[in-house]
Enzyme design. Structure first.
Site, mmCIF file in Angstrom:
data_model
loop_
_atom_site.group_PDB
_atom_site.id
_atom_site.type_symbol
_atom_site.label_atom_id
_atom_site.label_comp_id
_atom_site.label_asym_id
_atom_site.label_seq_id
_atom_site.Cartn_x
_atom_site.Cartn_y
_atom_site.Cartn_z
ATOM 1 N N GLU A 270 0.843 -1.197 0.000
ATOM 2 C CA GLU A 270 0.000 0.000 0.000
ATOM 3 C C GLU A 270 0.876 1.244 0.000
ATOM 4 O OE1 GLU A 270 -2.789 0.435 3.183
ATOM 5 O OE2 GLU A 270 -3.634 -1.582 2.966
ATOM 6 N N GLU A 324 -13.558 5.840 -0.227
ATOM 7 C CA GLU A 324 -14.464 4.914 0.472
ATOM 8 C C GLU A 324 -15.202 5.680 1.570
ATOM 9 O OE1 GLU A 324 -12.563 0.837 1.075
ATOM 10 O OE2 GLU A 324 -10.821 2.084 0.608
ATOM 11 N N LYS A 327 -15.454 4.433 5.501
ATOM 12 C CA LYS A 327 -14.291 4.117 6.336
ATOM 13 C C LYS A 327 -14.298 5.000 7.572
ATOM 14 C CE LYS A 327 -10.377 2.625 5.066
ATOM 15 N NZ LYS A 327 -8.995 2.481 4.573
ATOM 16 N N GLU A 333 -8.923 9.224 5.565
ATOM 17 C CA GLU A 333 -9.169 7.795 5.336
ATOM 18 C C GLU A 333 -10.195 7.556 4.236
ATOM 19 O OE1 GLU A 333 -7.920 4.933 6.519
ATOM 20 O OE2 GLU A 333 -6.367 5.962 7.650
#
Length: 389
Positions: A270, A324, A327, A333
């Site tokens: 990542e 997203e 999250k 995030e």
């Protein structure tokens, strides 16, 4: 005299080491991949995601579970997938090989060979985390998953791994000073020993964004963004670094070397940069996210190594494919996506979206990513023929 079980594991070790390089090239085609996280309620269908990835010529993805709808959608796509065995399953899987066998028969085997499942990530960021029960379960779970794959004759095409966060390191600056934390080592060493035997790389989640966000007063943002800067000089190795990303990778190589695993490859599982954040999240802007990801892509396209491992091409999975919206945590995030939930690009780094975007999209070619890697047969007959020649 060898017992039958000793003979089995000796053969397993020889086979695994022999084919580790070939398997590695199958797992990760080229140098560029993307993480396909789905903690959201507004994302395109998996079928649309396949269309998006193929248009961008992205040939490697990671998902964080083994969702059947996703795996079905990727059938015939040719995209290599690493699936995730979520953390909450580790304790159960660690109990016995039969648990791992059942999980694989339910979540992996039915989708083969049409869907190119090329890896199983056993947990995510376990060591260095707060759940000690998972620390204890990690190695036996990984071994059970591998043994189940081996007995199903799948271990030669599906790699078992486990990605780590920077929290496993006691110190990573300068790179030559990097070491694993003392409390992590009793759990890390057996894992590395096992992964070394089966040819698995060391996967690290490396985020210059997080380092900069936590200490913007002392870190040059240009160093974090691959922009022109004075860089840092590592006096011990006499190497100069002009970006933090490569320094983080080399820090991992050094830590591995110090515990006896100097031949193990490091792959970035990542990395990314948030395009939006809270007031206290320094650097989280669209401009910085675009700069980081565009420059990172350029770096990966070069297929070159790091200062400490110049002959080992850097490979990385970008986090993430989409923003997203569900999250938890700070605003950042929910804003790591290269694409918006409707499939349009979040910012322009050369991709095209599923729908037009306010950000100008270009058609920069991904020609060359993965094209130099040839799918090699791993049958014993073919291998013996090559050796004979």
């Amino acid at each position: 005299m060898f017992s039958s079980s000793s003979c089995f594991f000796l053969c397993l070790l020889i086979f695994s080491v022999t084919f580790s390089h070939v398997l590695g090239d199958k797992i990760f085609i080229g140098t560029y991949g993307v993480n396909y996280g789905r903690i959201a309620d507004n994302l395109p269908s998996p079928q649309s995601v396949v269309t998006l990835l193929k248009a961008a010529k992205i040939r490697n993805i990671r998902i964080y579970d083994a969702d059947h709808q996703v795996l079905s959608a990727f059938k015939g796509s040719g995209i290599a997938i690493i699936i995730g065995l979520p953390n909450e399953y580790l304790t159960d899987i660690s109990v016995g090989e039969d648990r791992a066998m059942n999980w694989i028969k339910e979540n992996v085997q039915p989708f083969l060979p049409g869907t190119k499942i090329r890896g199983i990530a056993v947990g995510n960021e376990i060591l260095g985390g707060t759940d000690m029960e998972l620390w204890e379960a990690l190695v036996p779970a990984a071994k059970n998953v591998y043994t189940a794959l081996e007995r199903l004759d799948l271990a030669h095409t599906i790699q078992v791994s486990s990605p780590h966060s920077e929290a496993v390191f006691a110190n990573s600056y300068p790179p030559s000073a990097c070491t694993f934390k003392e409390d992590v080592l009793p759990y890390m060493k057996p894992l590395l020993q096992f992964f070394s035997q089966i040819g698995t790389p060391f996967y690290i989640n490396a985020y210059p964004f997080l380092a900069y966000k936590n200490d913007p007063q002392h870190i040059d943002i240009n160093y974090a963004l691959f922009k022109k800067n004075p860089g840092i000089y590592d006096a011990k190795t006499k190497l100069r670094y002009d970006n933090m990303f490569e320094a983080q990778i080399d820090a991992a190589y050094v830590a591995l070397e110090k515990v006896g695993f100097d031949k193990m490859e490091v792959i970035v599982s990542e990395t990314g940069w948030a395009s939006r954040g809270d007031d206290n999240e320094a650097g989280a802007t669209v401009k910085n996210a675009r700069t980081y990801n565009k420059n990172l892509r350029k770096l990966l396209l070069k297929k070159k190594g790091t200062p400490y491992r110049p002959k080992m091409a850097v490979r990385a999975y970008i986090f993430a494919l989409f923003n997203e919206n569900l999250k938890p945590g700070p605003t950042s995030e929910r804003n790591f996506g290269l694409f918006k939930p409707d499939g349009s690009i979040a910012y322009d780094i050369g991709f095209t979206g599923l729908v037009p975007s306010s950000a100008t999209s270009s058609f920069l070619s991904f020609k060359g990513i993965g094209s130099l890697y040839v799918m090699v047969s791993t049958s014993c007959a073919a291998f013996l023929l090559l050796v004979a020649l």
